[in-house]
Scaffold this motif. Structure first.
Motif, PDB file in Angstrom:
ATOM      1  N   TRP A   1      62.219  25.041  46.880  1.00  0.00           N
ATOM      2  CA  TRP A   1      62.096  24.973  45.353  1.00  0.00           C
ATOM      3  C   TRP A   1      60.630  25.489  44.775  1.00  0.00           C
ATOM      4  O   TRP A   1      61.201  25.169  43.255  1.00  0.00           O
ATOM      5  CB  TRP A   1      62.105  23.201  45.135  1.00  0.00           C
ATOM      6  N   ALA A   2      59.419  26.147  44.958  1.00  0.00           N
ATOM      7  CA  ALA A   2      58.548  26.587  44.562  1.00  0.00           C
ATOM      8  C   ALA A   2      58.795  27.420  43.016  1.00  0.00           C
ATOM      9  O   ALA A   2      58.119  27.155  42.727  1.00  0.00           O
ATOM     10  CB  ALA A   2      57.789  26.728  45.515  1.00  0.00           C
ATOM     11  N   GLY A   3      60.125  28.409  43.729  1.00  0.00           N
ATOM     12  CA  GLY A   3      60.553  29.282  42.585  1.00  0.00           C
ATOM     13  C   GLY A   3      60.694  28.965  41.318  1.00  0.00           C
ATOM     14  O   GLY A   3      60.199  28.963  39.894  1.00  0.00           O
ATOM     15  N   ARG A   4      62.220  27.948  41.735  1.00  0.00           N
ATOM     16  CA  ARG A   4      62.346  26.918  40.183  1.00  0.00           C
ATOM     17  C   ARG A   4      60.853  25.837  39.417  1.00  0.00           C
ATOM     18  O   ARG A   4      60.997  26.491  38.068  1.00  0.00           O
ATOM     19  CB  ARG A   4      63.437  26.204  40.569  1.00  0.00           C
ATOM     20  N   LEU A   5      60.588  25.366  39.833  1.00  0.00           N
ATOM     21  CA  LEU A   5      59.421  25.153  39.870  1.00  0.00           C
ATOM     22  C   LEU A   5      58.488  25.624  39.204  1.00  0.00           C
ATOM     23  O   LEU A   5      58.640  25.471  37.835  1.00  0.00           O
ATOM     24  CB  LEU A   5      58.970  23.984  41.052  1.00  0.00           C
ATOM     25  N   LEU A   6      58.826  26.700  39.360  1.00  0.00           N
ATOM     26  CA  LEU A   6      57.438  27.936  38.507  1.00  0.00           C
ATOM     27  C   LEU A   6      57.553  27.978  37.116  1.00  0.00           C
ATOM     28  O   LEU A   6      57.540  28.006  36.598  1.00  0.00           O
ATOM     29  CB  LEU A   6      57.182  28.622  39.891  1.00  0.00           C
ATOM     30  N   ARG A   7      58.976  28.963  37.821  1.00  0.00           N
ATOM     31  CA  ARG A   7      59.388  28.865  36.575  1.00  0.00           C
ATOM     32  C   ARG A   7      59.420  27.560  35.087  1.00  0.00           C
ATOM     33  O   ARG A   7      59.408  28.404  34.640  1.00  0.00           O
ATOM     34  CB  ARG A   7      61.355  29.679  36.286  1.00  0.00           C
ATOM     35  N   TYR A   8      59.865  26.525  35.865  1.00  0.00           N
ATOM     36  CA  TYR A   8      60.003  25.757  34.770  1.00  0.00           C
ATOM     37  C   TYR A   8      58.195  25.300  34.612  1.00  0.00           C
ATOM     38  O   TYR A   8      58.342  25.334  32.772  1.00  0.00           O
ATOM     39  CB  TYR A   8      60.461  24.006  35.160  1.00  0.00           C
ATOM     40  N   LEU A   9      57.281  25.592  35.266  1.00  0.00           N
ATOM     41  CA  LEU A   9      56.189  25.173  34.542  1.00  0.00           C
ATOM     42  C   LEU A   9      55.609  26.511  33.715  1.00  0.00           C
ATOM     43  O   LEU A   9      54.562  26.159  32.615  1.00  0.00           O
ATOM     44  CB  LEU A   9      55.428  25.501  35.861  1.00  0.00           C
ATOM     45  N   GLU A  10      56.077  26.869  33.980  1.00  0.00           N
ATOM     46  CA  GLU A  10      55.503  28.645  33.047  1.00  0.00           C
ATOM     47  C   GLU A  10      56.028  27.945  32.280  1.00  0.00           C
ATOM     48  O   GLU A  10      55.353  28.648  31.116  1.00  0.00           O
ATOM     49  CB  GLU A  10      56.020  29.850  33.340  1.00  0.00           C
ATOM     50  N   ARG A  11      57.579  28.014  31.450  1.00  0.00           N
ATOM     51  CA  ARG A  11      58.354  27.813  30.361  1.00  0.00           C
ATOM     52  C   ARG A  11      57.243  26.772  29.625  1.00  0.00           C
ATOM     53  O   ARG A  11      57.349  26.652  28.807  1.00  0.00           O
ATOM     54  CB  ARG A  11      59.247  27.324  30.461  1.00  0.00           C
ATOM     55  N   MET A  12      57.345  25.419  30.014  1.00  0.00           N
ATOM     56  CA  MET A  12      56.241  24.382  29.991  1.00  0.00           C
ATOM     57  C   MET A  12      54.536  24.757  29.457  1.00  0.00           C
ATOM     58  O   MET A  12      54.331  24.749  27.948  1.00  0.00           O
ATOM     59  CB  MET A  12      56.480  23.043  31.118  1.00  0.00           C
TER      60      MET A  12
END
Lengths: 189, 182
Positions: A29-40
């Motif tokens: 999950w770290a990669g997907r979470l990172l992508r989400y948080l970078e977008r936010m």
């Protein structure tokens, strides 16, 4: 066993003392979470910090974990809370920007590349910019539902709003982006 | 514009919700019957699906190779805490507001822990100690304690749990108002 069941099994194993299960959850999950948080958050350094903080909270809550919901729903709820708190910090916010202002800045370049590969890259960049210019709740709602596949009920819980509000937020975000990029996305693959 | 488009009454927000699988089965079935024969709705659905595909195609960023190690440092820095009661559910945010008796007990605990936080406030258990400070004094001391100090004293798991305690006064006022208006 599908991935959702696997997440729950890993989290239960971690709760029961198997630390390697926590590593597996992080790796997934770290990669997907990172992508989400970078977008936010629109930047990487803070996004990385919040990924750590989200998993730290998972770690600290391990003894109390019950599989009442998907692990990803729980994880993204934590991350969304962290992101919204970060965005609302007074030092971070532009004093002239309202959190709910529907004033997405125009970012579309007038010159549309004709080469397909260049066009794809250009379009991706433009859509990303427009996404990040959306009001934060629209951005969160659209990403969680359309990209991460969360239900409106789960998004409502993450944003502390009603499902009806989520439906509206997602629709407004979609309408804004499709109006801006609809023609550019037509007839391309 | 074809004649069926003139009579289309489908709300754009419904098409958006249908894209996410969020319509009731009955309503979803209605749209499944309508959309193929309505150019406007077909175009909107295609646009929504293409947008979704475009967003989902954004690449996953590389996870920094030291991110896990940085997380581990934070884990290692956590204070040693006894593991909780196995099987006790993680309370959703809303449930933490549910119990006034628990809230009242927590307020009393908060007042009591002032004696630990602030040694200059004499404990009533000390032999020969002067009369205990007034509640107003205790409340003053609590007001200047940091959220983190109070959270640690109350053995709260997160600073966010402190938000529950700090809003108990409002909760009690609301309950009292409810009782008065009957």
């Amino acid at each position: 066993m599908d991935a959702e069941d696997e997440d729950v099994q890993w989290m239960l194993a971690f709760r029961d003392g198997e630390n390697a299960a926590f590593d597996r959850l992080f790796d997934r999950w770290a990669g997907r979470l990172l992508r989400y948080l970078e977008r936010m958050l629109r930047e990487s350094a803070t996004a990385e910090e919040l990924v750590q903080e989200a998993f730290l909270r998972v770690y600290r809550a391990r003894d109390r974990y019950q599989p009442d919901a998907k692990f990803s729903t729980w994880l993204y709820r934590i991350a969304t809370n962290l992101a919204l708190n970060e965005l609302r910090r007074p030092s971070r916010r532009d004093p002239h920007e309202s959190l709910e202002a529907d004033t997405a800045r125009p970012v579309v370049s007038q010159a549309t590349p004709t080469d397909d590969r260049v066009h794809a890259r250009w379009l991706g960049t433009q859509v990303e910019s427009a996404l990040q210019a959306l009001p934060e709740r629209q951005r969160v709602a659209l990403w969680l539902s359309a990209v991460e596949g969360h239900s409106y009920a789960d998004v409502a819980e993450a944003l502390d709003v009603t499902e009806k509000a989520v439906k509206s937020l997602v629709h407004r975000a979609r309408a804004t982006l499709t109006e801006r990029f609809g023609p550019a996305m037509e007839g391309r693959g | 514009m074809r004649s069926e488009d003139v009579h289309c009454t489908i709300d754009d927000a419904e098409l958006s919700a249908w894209t996410d699988g969020e319509l009731s089965p009955l309503r979803a079935e209605s749209l499944r019957e309508h959309v193929p024969s309505c150019a406007h709705c077909r175009d909107r659905m295609v646009a929504f699906e293409r947008l979704g595909a475009q967003l989902a195609s954004s690449p996953l960023p590389p996870v920094p190779s030291d991110l896990r190690a940085r997380l581990q440092q934070k884990i290692d820095a956590l204070p040693e805490a006894p593991r909780g009661i196995p099987g006790r559910a993680a309370p959703p945010v809303r449930r933490r507001w549910s119990s006034l008796p628990i809230a009242s007990a927590a307020l009393a605990a908060a007042a009591a822990t002032v004696y630990v936080l602030f040694p200059r406030v004499p404990s009533p258990l000390d032999a020969g100690s002067p009369a205990p400070p007034s509640l107003a004094r205790v409340e003053d001391e609590l007001a200047v304690a940091s959220e983190e100090e109070i959270a640690i004293a109350l053995e709260l798991d997160t600073i966010e749990d402190f938000d529950v305690i700090s809003n108990l006064e409002l909760l009690e006022a609301l309950v009292a108002m409810d009782a008065e208006t009957g």
